[in-house]
Design an enzyme around this catalytic site. Structure first.
Site, short mmCIF file in Angstrom:
data_model
loop_
_atom_site.label_atom_id
_atom_site.label_comp_id
_atom_site.label_asym_id
_atom_site.label_seq_id
_atom_site.Cartn_x
_atom_site.Cartn_y
_atom_site.Cartn_z
N GLU A 146 6.84 -11.80 16.64
CA GLU A 146 7.76 -12.75 16.68
C GLU A 146 7.58 -13.62 15.30
O GLU A 146 7.38 -14.78 15.06
CB GLU A 146 7.68 -13.99 17.78
CG GLU A 146 8.17 -13.49 19.25
CD GLU A 146 8.05 -14.25 20.22
OE1 GLU A 146 7.53 -15.36 20.18
OE2 GLU A 146 8.82 -14.00 21.26
N GLU A 302 9.54 -8.43 25.45
CA GLU A 302 9.04 -9.47 26.53
C GLU A 302 9.99 -10.07 27.18
O GLU A 302 11.09 -10.54 26.49
CB GLU A 302 8.25 -10.50 25.48
CG GLU A 302 6.89 -10.00 24.81
CD GLU A 302 6.44 -11.29 24.26
OE1 GLU A 302 6.83 -12.26 24.45
OE2 GLU A 302 5.79 -11.03 23.13
C1 GLA Z 1 6.35 -15.12 22.99
C2 GLA Z 1 5.32 -14.78 22.67
C3 GLA Z 1 4.28 -14.42 23.58
C4 GLA Z 1 4.15 -15.46 24.46
C5 GLA Z 1 5.54 -15.71 25.16
C6 GLA Z 1 5.59 -16.85 26.07
O1 GLA Z 1 7.30 -14.35 23.39
O2 GLA Z 1 5.36 -13.45 21.84
O3 GLA Z 1 3.05 -14.07 22.88
O4 GLA Z 1 3.83 -16.70 23.96
O5 GLA Z 1 6.46 -16.02 24.22
O6 GLA Z 1 6.78 -16.69 26.87
#
Ligand code: GLA
Length: 682
Positions: A146, A302
């Site tokens: 991210e 995710e």
């Molecule tokens: C993001 C991050 C993860 C985690 C999630 C929690 O997507 O990439 O590591 O922190 O949020 O929702």
């Protein structure tokens, strides 16, 4: 490489004793998990002190996963530098607009322009590739995590230096920079590039050109770091597809530019169950991600099985909703659904975030849902290679987003995402499938173009859009479009600039309305609807006025104007029409009629999206409502999930899903073939 759908999640074995790893793998197999993302935040475990590496534990984990036939999406750990790094090289920490340096103690505490960070990030990525890059369990490379999530902008001196070089490359001379930024206003004229700073804290409104270029520069600076990682990983294993996880509509990064660098586009999506529009907004997120690189597959990297823990008050997903929302992504073309994370942590900031395996273990009700979905996806072979085709595109660009939300706007509450949702949501509810398109990309395959507030548009982009209309397309173009060029400088004359051929009236000024205020709109047949938020103040020209403002000081002003241009047409909307007004417009455009599915008592509609392969159409039907719903199908078919033949209708239970296969009557068009499934490209 598997030809089915990827299923799994982030796996963080470094948080657990090795004894737990074996149980993990056993349970992953029970759940049908075939891909896990390993190593995302493991820098401190892989390099406990500078240049002292420990890859033994990672090799062991990869061996266990490999032996169990579970693929690995191997991540670089560069999103969370270890404490030794920031202690020894404090200039690697980012700085905010006021000049305050961030501290260690969370994650993403790095300055992407810091030479120390860049050197050490490069070293750990290289070492990762050298130590385990040849491991046979690796199916995917996952660079970083991210990018630009928590600290999208840094304002430190390293950034100042890099920003100046970036500007020098872009403009060549300081005069060209002065002209682009309009620095004659407020005595901001530079005599040398060395005087330019990042847009740090200023007494009042900053220079809009400087702000816009800082967005561009910051996106490029992160991309440069990504490319540095990509080069190392691809050198080690060119056969392994590479991605980094996007965040859908994330403002800081121009994902159209980024997606060109991906073998596989991936995204993280956390719709808020408390938001009544979250299902539709989630669909919009996926339509964007599918569209960013139209020749690459995409996956959900995710999502959560139930709750997150980072909102103020975190509602869970309802029973069945995790499965239904996973199918939403798959219906919209995803080749996999993964989650954060495999096992809920015992410690740390996200220990109360849901996971595939909860604190209660397999006794948790979510486990059954996880196992059911996993079983279904192992049987996804028939539809895994099919793809979504849309005849409508919503025009969207990051520079427009950056510029339209500039603090010098006449309405600071004009939010790009609201503009998109205003046009998108009614289409979602009538099951009309929408792609997103960059204004400069080829638009020839789209019959209809939705253009919500394209405030910043270049001459070339406008020519591209106008020419699609000229050759038979239909555009629906809203207020506050065609206002400025690439430097955020106004196109003079009535507003619309190079988009004026599509605006059949003269836009002479704009009038944002007071919050909550509405005006009446009268259509040519005498029907009245309402509109709000904004009015363009217009004078008639050569277009056909379909509706006028009918109340307030601007009564009589054209509000909806139809223009014929070439063999196409353009509807210009000078105000934010209500749902009924939008229905009238969409009903008039064949590509936008969709298959209206009436909303249930809770306001949710049955979502319907078609994925096609050369021989079949797969009609995905997802009932997001909390009650049974009867749906009409495209025709008789075969539900691949239940294994039942269906006639032209079926009843879906609450949060139920069906994938109805229909034979395609037409032979596939030339060049039409199934998309690579399961990330088999790259
Ligand atoms: C993001 C991050 C993860 C985690 C999630 C929690 O997507 O990439 O590591 O922190 O949020 O929702």
């Amino acid at each position: 490489m598997t030809s089915s759908i990827f299923y799994g999640g982030d796996y963080n074995p470094e948080q657990w004793e090795p004894a737990v790893w074996r149980e993990d793998i056993w349970l992953m197999r029970e759940a049908g998990v075939n891909l896990v993302t390993v190593g995302v935040f493991s820098w401190a475990h892989l390099e406990p002190t500078e240049s002292n590496f420990d890859f033994g534990w990672l090799r062991q984990v990869l061996d266990l996963l490999g032996e169990a036939g579970i693929g690995v999406d191997l991540a670089t750990p560069t999103a969370a530098p270890p404490p030794w790094l920031t202690t020894r090289y404090p200039d690697a920490l980012p700085v905010d607009q006021r000049g305050a340096r961030y501290s260690h103690g969370s994650r993403q505490h790095f300055c992407v322009c810091s030479p120390s960070y860049r050197r050490l990030a490069s070293a750990i990525v290289q070492r990762l590739a050298d130590e385990v890059g040849d491991h046979q369990a690796i199916r995917m490379w996952h660079a970083h995590n991210e990018y630009a999530c928590h600290v999208p902008y840094c304002y430190c001196d390293h950034h100042a230096v890099q920003f100046r070089s970036w500007l020098q490359r872009r403009y060549g001379t300081v005069d060209a920079l002065n002209n682009a930024w309009g620095t004659s206003f407020w005595s901001q004229r530079f005599s040398d590039f060395g005087e330019v700073t990042p847009p740090r804290m200023t007494p009042t409104l900053p220079n809009p050109g400087q702000l816009l270029d800082y967005h561009r520069f910051s996106s490029d600076a992160f991309l440069e770091e990504f490319q540095q990682e990509k080069e190392v990983l691809k050198r080690a294993r060119p056969d392994v597809p590479l991605t980094t996880n996007f965040m859908g509509f994330h403002k800081a990064l121009d994902y159209f530019a980024w997606a060109r660098e991906m073998d596989l586009v991936s995204t993280d999506n956390y719709p808020d169950p408390a938001d009544p529009d979250s299902t539709a907004l989630s669909a919009m997120h996926y339509d964007l991600v599918r569209s960013l690189n139209k020749s690459a597959p995409w996956i959900v990297m995710e999502q959560t099985t139930s709750r997150v823990n980072w909102r103020e008050h975190n509602l869970p997903k309802a029973p069945g909703q995790m499965r239904a929302l996973s199918y939403q992504a798959l219906a919209r073309g995803a080749t996999g659904v993964l989650f954060f994370q495999w096992r809920a942590s015992r410690a740390g900031a996200e220990k109360f975030h849901s996971a595939l395996l909860s604190h209660a273990g397999t006794a948790s009700p979510i486990w059954d849902e996880v196992v059911t979905l996993g079983k279904e996806l192992t049987a996804a072979e028939p539809w895994a290679g099919s793809r979504v085709r849309a005849s409508t595109a919503m025009i969207f660009s990051w520079p427009n987003w950056w510029a339209i939300e500039s603090p010098s706007s006449p309405a600071h509450d004009l939010r790009m995402l609201d503009q998109l949702a205003w046009m998108y949501l009614p289409l979602y509810h009538r099951s009309a499938t929408v792609d997103f398109a960059h204004p400069a990309e080829p638009l020839g395959s789209y019959d209809a173009l939705l253009i919500p507030s394209l405030y910043l548009v270049t001459e070339e982009e406008a020519a591209n859009i106008v020419s699609r209309v000229e050759t038979g397309g239909t555009a629906i173009l809203s207020y506050w479009s065609g206002i400025v060029d690439q430097h955020d400088q106004v196109y003079l004359g009535p507003y619309g600039g190079p988009l004026r051929p599509l605006i059949g009236c003269d836009v002479l000024d704009v009038a944002p309305l007071a919050a909550g205020d509405t005006v009446e709109v009268e259509w040519a047949d005498g029907t009245r609807t309402t509109a709000g938020f904004w009015l363009d103040l217009t004078a008639e020209r050569d277009g056909e006025v379909l509706a006028r403002i009918a109340s307030g000081p601007w009564a009589g002003s054209p509000a909806v104007v139809l223009t014929r241009y070439g063999t196409g047409s353009a509807y210009y909307l000078g105000t934010r029409l209500d749902g009924e007004g939008m229905r009238r417009i969409y009903d008039a455009v064949p590509a936008l009629r969709g298959a209206v599915s009436p909303a249930g008592p809770d306001g949710e509609s049955v979502e319907r999206v078609v994925r096609s392969s050369p021989r079949h159409d797969f009609e995905f039907l997802i009932n997001h409502a909390d009650s049974d719903r009867k749906v009409t199908l495209a025709g008789p078919g075969y539900d691949v999930l239940s294994g039942q033949r269906t006639d032209g209708a079926m009843t879906l239970g609450r949060r139920g899903v069906a994938i109805v296969r229909h034979e395609r009557s037409a032979r596939p068009a030339a060049g039409e073939r199934d998309a690579p499934a399961g990330g088999s490209q790259g």
